[in-house]
Motif scaffolding. Structure first.
Motif, PDB file in Angstrom:
ATOM      1  N   MET A   7       0.811  -1.207   0.000  1.00  0.00           N
ATOM      2  CA  MET A   7       0.000   0.000   0.000  1.00  0.00           C
ATOM      3  C   MET A   7       0.848   1.262   0.000  1.00  0.00           C
ATOM      4  O   MET A   7       0.367   2.340  -0.337  1.00  0.00           O
ATOM      5  CB  MET A   7      -0.934   0.013   1.218  1.00  0.00           C
ATOM      6  N   MET A   8       2.112   1.165   0.382  1.00  0.00           N
ATOM      7  CA  MET A   8       2.983   2.337   0.380  1.00  0.00           C
ATOM      8  C   MET A   8       3.682   2.523  -0.962  1.00  0.00           C
ATOM      9  O   MET A   8       4.433   3.475  -1.141  1.00  0.00           O
ATOM     10  CB  MET A   8       4.040   2.202   1.489  1.00  0.00           C
ATOM     11  N   PHE A 211      -4.495   8.139   0.336  1.00  0.00           N
ATOM     12  CA  PHE A 211      -3.438   7.617   1.197  1.00  0.00           C
ATOM     13  C   PHE A 211      -3.980   7.314   2.594  1.00  0.00           C
ATOM     14  O   PHE A 211      -3.795   6.210   3.125  1.00  0.00           O
ATOM     15  CB  PHE A 211      -2.290   8.619   1.274  1.00  0.00           C
ATOM     16  N   TYR A 212      -4.674   8.297   3.194  1.00  0.00           N
ATOM     17  CA  TYR A 212      -5.189   8.090   4.547  1.00  0.00           C
ATOM     18  C   TYR A 212      -6.343   7.097   4.563  1.00  0.00           C
ATOM     19  O   TYR A 212      -6.529   6.368   5.539  1.00  0.00           O
ATOM     20  CB  TYR A 212      -5.616   9.427   5.154  1.00  0.00           C
ATOM     21  N   SER A 214      -6.510   4.465   2.646  1.00  0.00           N
ATOM     22  CA  SER A 214      -5.887   3.136   2.596  1.00  0.00           C
ATOM     23  C   SER A 214      -5.349   2.735   3.966  1.00  0.00           C
ATOM     24  O   SER A 214      -5.400   1.563   4.345  1.00  0.00           O
ATOM     25  CB  SER A 214      -4.767   3.121   1.557  1.00  0.00           C
ATOM     26  N   LYS A 215      -4.840   3.728   4.716  1.00  0.00           N
ATOM     27  CA  LYS A 215      -4.362   3.426   6.069  1.00  0.00           C
ATOM     28  C   LYS A 215      -5.505   2.948   6.964  1.00  0.00           C
ATOM     29  O   LYS A 215      -5.384   1.957   7.689  1.00  0.00           O
ATOM     30  CB  LYS A 215      -3.715   4.675   6.678  1.00  0.00           C
ATOM     31  N   LEU A 216      -6.612   3.688   6.909  1.00  0.00           N
ATOM     32  CA  LEU A 216      -7.768   3.307   7.721  1.00  0.00           C
ATOM     33  C   LEU A 216      -8.307   1.948   7.294  1.00  0.00           C
ATOM     34  O   LEU A 216      -8.745   1.147   8.122  1.00  0.00           O
ATOM     35  CB  LEU A 216      -8.861   4.369   7.600  1.00  0.00           C
ATOM     36  N   ASP A 218      -6.558  -0.520   6.025  1.00  0.00           N
ATOM     37  CA  ASP A 218      -5.646  -1.543   6.549  1.00  0.00           C
ATOM     38  C   ASP A 218      -5.935  -1.826   8.019  1.00  0.00           C
ATOM     39  O   ASP A 218      -5.924  -2.983   8.467  1.00  0.00           O
ATOM     40  CB  ASP A 218      -4.196  -1.092   6.382  1.00  0.00           C
ATOM     41  N   ILE A 219      -6.189  -0.753   8.779  1.00  0.00           N
ATOM     42  CA  ILE A 219      -6.514  -0.919  10.197  1.00  0.00           C
ATOM     43  C   ILE A 219      -7.812  -1.691  10.356  1.00  0.00           C
ATOM     44  O   ILE A 219      -7.937  -2.576  11.208  1.00  0.00           O
ATOM     45  CB  ILE A 219      -6.601   0.454  10.882  1.00  0.00           C
TER      46      ILE A 219
END
Length: 292
Positions: A7-8, A211-212, A214-216, A218-219
Motif C-alpha cells: 500500500m505504500m 493515502f489516509y 488506505s491506512k484506515l 488496513d486498520i
C-alpha cells in the motif's frame, strides 16, 4: 511481474485523472469516471493488450450493467489471473458495487502491473476497437468514443450545410463583445492559470485522501481478524472507526471502554482518591503552620 504491491508503493499515489487518461489513450475510450470501469470489461482488455491471446475476449461483456453480468467478467479475469499465476485477490463483491475508491485502488494496481511488463511499452499492433467486437459487431462500451470519432470523420468529409442558414448576427456580436476589452486576453490567461492550479490542488488532495483512506482500510482489515476481534484494544479502535458523526467524546468513550475491559477503571478511581487525600493532608499541614 509486480503482482505483490504494498500500500505504500507509489502506484497507489496515482491520481484519478491519470488513471482515466491511461485507460482512454490505450483503449480508445472516453471514460470520465472511475466507476464506469466497475464491470471489469476494461480491466480484461488491459490484460488482453498486455498479454495478447490470453484473455478470451469473446466472453467479456462490455455492456454489463447488472451485478450478475459483471461477475461473469470477473470470472474471466480470475481465470486469466490463474493462468498468469497472479496472486492479487479479486474483491468482486466490492468492485461490482461501483464504489470509486475500491475501483480506483484496483486500477492503480493494474496500471502498476501492466507498466511492469515490457517496461509498459504499448503494443502498436493492438487494435482495441477490433478486439472489443463480437462476430463482426462492435460492442459498445459506456463512454466509448467510437460514435464521436465517426461523427468527426463524417463532418470532415461532409461539412453540414444547414449551419450556413443560421443567422450569424448574435454569434458575431458575441465575438465582438469578447474582443472588445483590451484586457480580455490577460483575464483569460489568468483564469486558465487559476484553473490549472486548482486542478493540481485537487489531484494532491485526492492523493492525500486516498493515502489516509488506505491506512484506515488496513486498520479495519486488521481489526476484522477473527483472532483479534474481541480484544479490548480492537473494540476501542472499532468504536472510533465506525463513529457516525464528528463527536469529540468518541475518543473518551473508547478509552473508557478500554479501561473497563482491562480492569483499569478501579485503579484510576483509587488513584484519584489517593490524590485527594494527599491534597487534604497538604492543606491541613499548611493550615497548622499558619496557626503556629
Amino acid at each position: 511481474m509486480a503482482t505483490n504491491i504494498g500500500m505504500m508503493d507509489s502506484a497507489y499515489f496515482v491520481g484519478r485523472n491519470e488513471i482515466l487518461s491511461w485507460i482512454n489513450d490505450r483503449l480508445h475510450l472516453n471514460l470520465s469516471r472511475i466507476e464506469e470501469a466497475a464491470s471489469g470489461a476494461v480491466q480484461c482488455q488491459m490484460l488482453d493488450m498486455t498479454f495478447p491471446g490470453v484473455v478470451p475476449m469473446h466472453k467479456v461483456n462490455f455492456e454489463a450493467k447488472n451485478e450478475y453480468e459483471m461477475i461473469q467478467n470477473y470470472k474471466v479475469m480470475q481465470e486469466v489471473f490463474t493462468k498468469l499465476k497472479i496472486t492479487k485477490p479479486l474483491e468482486v463483491n466490492r468492485l461490482v458495487k461501483g464504489r470509486p475508491l475500491d475501483n480506483l485502488e484496483f486500477l492503480q494496481w493494474l496500471k502498476r502491473f501492466c507498466d511492469s511488463i515490457n517496461g509498459g511499452i504499448m503494443n502498436e499492433n493492438y487494435n482495441p476497437v477490433e478486439r472489443r467486437s463480437r462476430g463482426g459487431r462492435e460492442k459498445s462500451v459506456k463512454g466509448s468514443s467510437k460514435i464521436s470519432k465517426s461523427l468527426q470523420t463524417n463532418n470532415m468529409h461532409h461539412p453540414p450545410v444547414a449551419t450556413s442558414n443560421k443567422p450569424a448576427g448574435p454569434k458575431q456580436a458575441k465575438s465582438h463583445g469578447i474582443g472588445g476589452g483590451s484586457n480580455s486576453s490577460a483575464e483569460v490567461q489568468a483564469l486558465s492559470k487559476e484553473v490549472e492550479d486548482l486542478k493540481v490542488s485537487v489531484d494532491l488532495l485526492e492523493k492525500e485522501r486516498d493515502f489516509y483512506f488506505s491506512k484506515l482500510r488496513d486498520i479495519e482489515i486488521l481489526c476484522q481478524t477473527p483472532e483479534l476481534d474481541d480484544l479490548p484494544i480492537v473494540v476501542a479502535v472499532k468504536k472510533i472507526l465506525y463513529a457516525t458523526d464528528a463527536n469529540e467524546s468518541v475518543l473518551e468513550e473508547a478509552q473508557e471502554c478500554l479501561n473497563q475491559s482491562l480492569g483499569l477503571e478501579g485503579y484510576e478511581e483509587e488513584g484519584k482518591e489517593e490524590e485527594e487525600e494527599e491534597e487534604e493532608e497538604e492543606e491541613a499541614a499548611a493550615a497548622a503552620e499558619t496557626q503556629t
